[in-house]
Design a protein around this motif. Structure first.
Motif, PDB file in Angstrom:
ATOM      1  N   THR A  95      17.997   6.205  -6.335  1.00 20.65           N
ATOM      2  CA  THR A  95      17.661   6.845  -5.063  1.00 20.65           C
ATOM      3  C   THR A  95      16.147   6.863  -4.910  1.00 20.65           C
ATOM      4  N   GLN A  96      15.670   6.260  -3.818  1.00 22.09           N
ATOM      5  CA  GLN A  96      14.246   6.258  -3.510  1.00 22.09           C
ATOM      6  C   GLN A  96      14.012   7.160  -2.298  1.00 22.09           C
ATOM      7  N   THR A  97      13.097   8.095  -2.442  1.00 22.72           N
ATOM      8  CA  THR A  97      12.853   9.084  -1.395  1.00 22.72           C
ATOM      9  C   THR A  97      11.484   8.868  -0.768  1.00 22.72           C
ATOM     10  N   TYR A  98      11.484   8.655   0.541  1.00 17.29           N
ATOM     11  CA  TYR A  98      10.254   8.505   1.323  1.00 17.29           C
ATOM     12  C   TYR A  98      10.034   9.779   2.130  1.00 17.29           C
ATOM     13  N   THR A  99       8.760  10.156   2.288  1.00 17.62           N
ATOM     14  CA  THR A  99       8.406  11.304   3.120  1.00 17.62           C
ATOM     15  C   THR A  99       7.341  10.873   4.116  1.00 17.62           C
ATOM     16  N   PHE A 100       7.544  11.250   5.379  1.00 17.15           N
ATOM     17  CA  PHE A 100       6.586  10.888   6.431  1.00 17.15           C
ATOM     18  C   PHE A 100       6.184  12.148   7.197  1.00 17.15           C
ATOM     19  N   ARG A 101       4.871  12.378   7.301  1.00 15.12           N
ATOM     20  CA  ARG A 101       4.335  13.494   8.090  1.00 15.12           C
ATOM     21  C   ARG A 101       3.598  12.926   9.289  1.00 15.12           C
ATOM     22  N   ASP A 112       0.863  -1.185   0.000  1.00 16.79           N
ATOM     23  CA  ASP A 112       0.000   0.000   0.000  1.00 16.79           C
ATOM     24  C   ASP A 112       0.897   1.232   0.000  1.00 16.79           C
ATOM     25  N   ARG A 113       0.866   2.009  -1.097  1.00 19.49           N
ATOM     26  CA  ARG A 113       1.732   3.186  -1.221  1.00 19.49           C
ATOM     27  C   ARG A 113       1.166   4.404  -0.503  1.00 19.49           C
ATOM     28  N   GLU A 114      -0.084   4.352  -0.059  1.00 22.76           N
ATOM     29  CA  GLU A 114      -0.727   5.544   0.477  1.00 22.76           C
ATOM     30  C   GLU A 114      -0.935   5.510   1.977  1.00 22.76           C
ATOM     31  N   ARG A 115      -0.838   4.334   2.592  1.00 21.72           N
ATOM     32  CA  ARG A 115      -1.132   4.238   4.019  1.00 21.72           C
ATOM     33  C   ARG A 115      -0.075   3.432   4.760  1.00 21.72           C
ATOM     34  N   ALA A 116       0.147   3.824   6.002  1.00 24.69           N
ATOM     35  CA  ALA A 116       1.008   3.057   6.911  1.00 24.69           C
ATOM     36  C   ALA A 116       0.113   2.306   7.892  1.00 24.69           C
ATOM     37  N   LEU A 117       0.701   1.342   8.574  1.00 27.71           N
ATOM     38  CA  LEU A 117      -0.048   0.520   9.528  1.00 27.71           C
ATOM     39  C   LEU A 117       0.528   0.674  10.928  1.00 27.71           C
ATOM     40  N   LYS A 157       7.032   9.090  16.430  1.00 31.92           N
ATOM     41  CA  LYS A 157       6.759   7.754  15.908  1.00 31.92           C
ATOM     42  C   LYS A 157       8.044   7.130  15.364  1.00 31.92           C
ATOM     43  N   LYS A 158       8.149   5.829  15.594  1.00 28.87           N
ATOM     44  CA  LYS A 158       9.221   5.051  14.984  1.00 28.87           C
ATOM     45  C   LYS A 158       8.608   4.292  13.807  1.00 28.87           C
ATOM     46  N   VAL A 159       9.108   4.576  12.602  1.00 27.08           N
ATOM     47  CA  VAL A 159       8.548   3.984  11.385  1.00 27.08           C
ATOM     48  C   VAL A 159       9.515   2.942  10.848  1.00 27.08           C
ATOM     49  N   LEU A 160       8.979   1.782  10.520  1.00 26.19           N
ATOM     50  CA  LEU A 160       9.762   0.761   9.835  1.00 26.19           C
ATOM     51  C   LEU A 160       9.368   0.778   8.356  1.00 26.19           C
ATOM     52  N   VAL A 161      10.344   1.075   7.516  1.00 24.47           N
ATOM     53  CA  VAL A 161      10.121   1.080   6.063  1.00 24.47           C
ATOM     54  C   VAL A 161      10.529  -0.287   5.525  1.00 24.47           C
ATOM     55  N   LEU A 162       9.591  -0.980   4.885  1.00 21.31           N
ATOM     56  CA  LEU A 162       9.862  -2.300   4.324  1.00 21.31           C
ATOM     57  C   LEU A 162      10.126  -2.171   2.830  1.00 21.31           C
ATOM     58  N   GLN A 163      11.268  -2.685   2.398  1.00 19.35           N
ATOM     59  CA  GLN A 163      11.628  -2.624   0.976  1.00 19.35           C
ATOM     60  C   GLN A 163      12.099  -3.995   0.522  1.00 19.35           C
ATOM     61  N   LEU A 188      -0.154   8.988  10.579  1.00 25.41           N
ATOM     62  CA  LEU A 188       1.073   9.074   9.787  1.00 25.41           C
ATOM     63  C   LEU A 188       0.701   9.144   8.305  1.00 25.41           C
ATOM     64  N   VAL A 189       1.241  10.138   7.614  1.00 25.95           N
ATOM     65  CA  VAL A 189       0.973  10.322   6.177  1.00 25.95           C
ATOM     66  C   VAL A 189       2.259  10.002   5.415  1.00 25.95           C
ATOM     67  N   PRO A 190       2.325   8.844   4.763  1.00 24.44           N
ATOM     68  CA  PRO A 190       3.533   8.474   4.025  1.00 24.44           C
ATOM     69  C   PRO A 190       3.435   8.846   2.543  1.00 24.44           C
ATOM     70  N   ALA A 191       4.591   8.969   1.895  1.00 27.46           N
ATOM     71  CA  ALA A 191       4.635   9.205   0.454  1.00 27.46           C
ATOM     72  C   ALA A 191       5.945   8.652  -0.077  1.00 27.46           C
ATOM     73  N   LEU A 192       5.871   8.118  -1.280  1.00 23.80           N
ATOM     74  CA  LEU A 192       7.067   7.578  -1.945  1.00 23.80           C
ATOM     75  C   LEU A 192       7.123   8.172  -3.341  1.00 23.80           C
TER      76      LEU A 192
END
Length: 298
Positions: A111-117, A23-28, A124-130, A79-83
């Motif tokens: 280069t992959q850029t993630y943005t978290f608001r 899901d590119r639009e939501r975090a869990l 918050k501690k965010v785990l980015v899964l790639q 949390l509002v994520p964006a890639l």
């Protein structure tokens, strides 16, 4: 039924999980469960409570002592994520020519850029899964990175009410081969001007370009003559059709005869020249092929 109950506290960390593959639009909302009980915990459903309030459900597999599991149980609305689309680059490392084949080795960078608001009042501690991709090597980040059998996990701290940008830089080698006889020599020569190509390779490509131009020029001359033959043939067909309707003693008939005679002489000359050009073209192609196949340059 006999139900085993663990009555002691079990360690773990509260996290947010962002998996853009799913899901590119939501975090869990998630929890990293650490089995500190010293017991084997059977897999199955888990009901999650937060501050005494039901928060969601999850599922885990069997967990041995001191093992951990990452579970997710609800959408993280704070949390509002964006890639963004990855940026890429390609750096040429080397050229090798052997037996008429040019092998170009490049290094692809991405280069992959993630943005978290973070809209929450707490950090918050965010785990980015790639996902792990074959041949790609992670260059950044070198810290706060975990690796499982199928994915990387990058830990990103996002302060309360803040927006954080996080970048993952990776690279992989790429080898491309091309048969020189089928290549666009001018394009190859241009591609090596500012690349780490040896002077010997640049000189060889320059010679190949000249030899290829010689073949192309001979082919052009032959093609032009063959087109002229086709034009004369079409005109002769028209003239003979007209002559069939004329008196053989008429002036126009004699004019046609004279023109056909001139054209036949031209046809013989053209055919002789086409044959000569074919021989020169074959010789030039063999010369080019022999030159290319004899090259061995690194």
């Amino acid at each position: 039924a006999m139900v085993p109950i663990v009555s002691e506290a079990i360690g773990g960390d509260r996290v947010s999980i962002f998996n853009p593959t799913a899901d590119r639009e939501r975090a869990l909302n998630g929890f990293r469960l650490k089995n500190t009980s010293g017991l084997h915990l059977a897999g199955g459903p888990i009901t999650v409570f937060q501050d005494g309030v039901y928060a969601g459900d999850a599922q885990i597999s069997n967990v041995g002592p001191n093992e951990d599991r990452l579970l997710s149980y609800a959408v993280d609305l704070e949390l509002v994520p964006a890639l963004s689309e990855p940026t890429q680059r390609a750096d040429t490392l080397s050229f090798v020519v052997k037996s008429g084949v040019l092998t170009t080795t490049r290094k692809l960078g991405r280069t992959q850029t993630y943005t978290f608001r973070n809209k929450a009042a707490t950090a918050k501690k965010v785990l980015v899964l790639q996902p792990i991709e074959a041949d790609w090597k992670i260059l950044e980040p070198t810290q706060n990175a975990e690796k499982t059998a199928s994915e990387y996990r990058f830990a990103v701290n996002v302060p309360a009410g803040k927006t954080v940008e996080f970048k993952v830089v990776s690279e992989r080698p790429l080898a491309e081969t091309i048969a020189l006889l089928n290549a666009d020599f001018d394009a190859l020569l241009e591609s090596t001007r500012n690349a780490p190509a040896s002077p010997a390779l640049k000189a060889a490509l320059g010679q190949m370009v000249e030899r290829h131009r010689k073949v192309s020029e001979l082919q052009r001359q032959r093609t032009d003559l063959e087109k002229e033959l086709q034009t004369i043939d079409a005109e002769q067909t028209r003239i003979r059709q007209n002559m069939a309707q004329l008196d053989r003693n008429s002036a126009l008939y004699q004019q046609y005869v004279q023109k056909l005679t001139i054209q036949e002489a031209r046809i013989e000359k053209i055919r002789s020249e086409v044959a000569r050009l074919r021989e020169l073209e074959t010789a030039a192609q063999n010369e080019l092929r022999g030159f290319v196949n004899s090259l061995g340059i690194t």
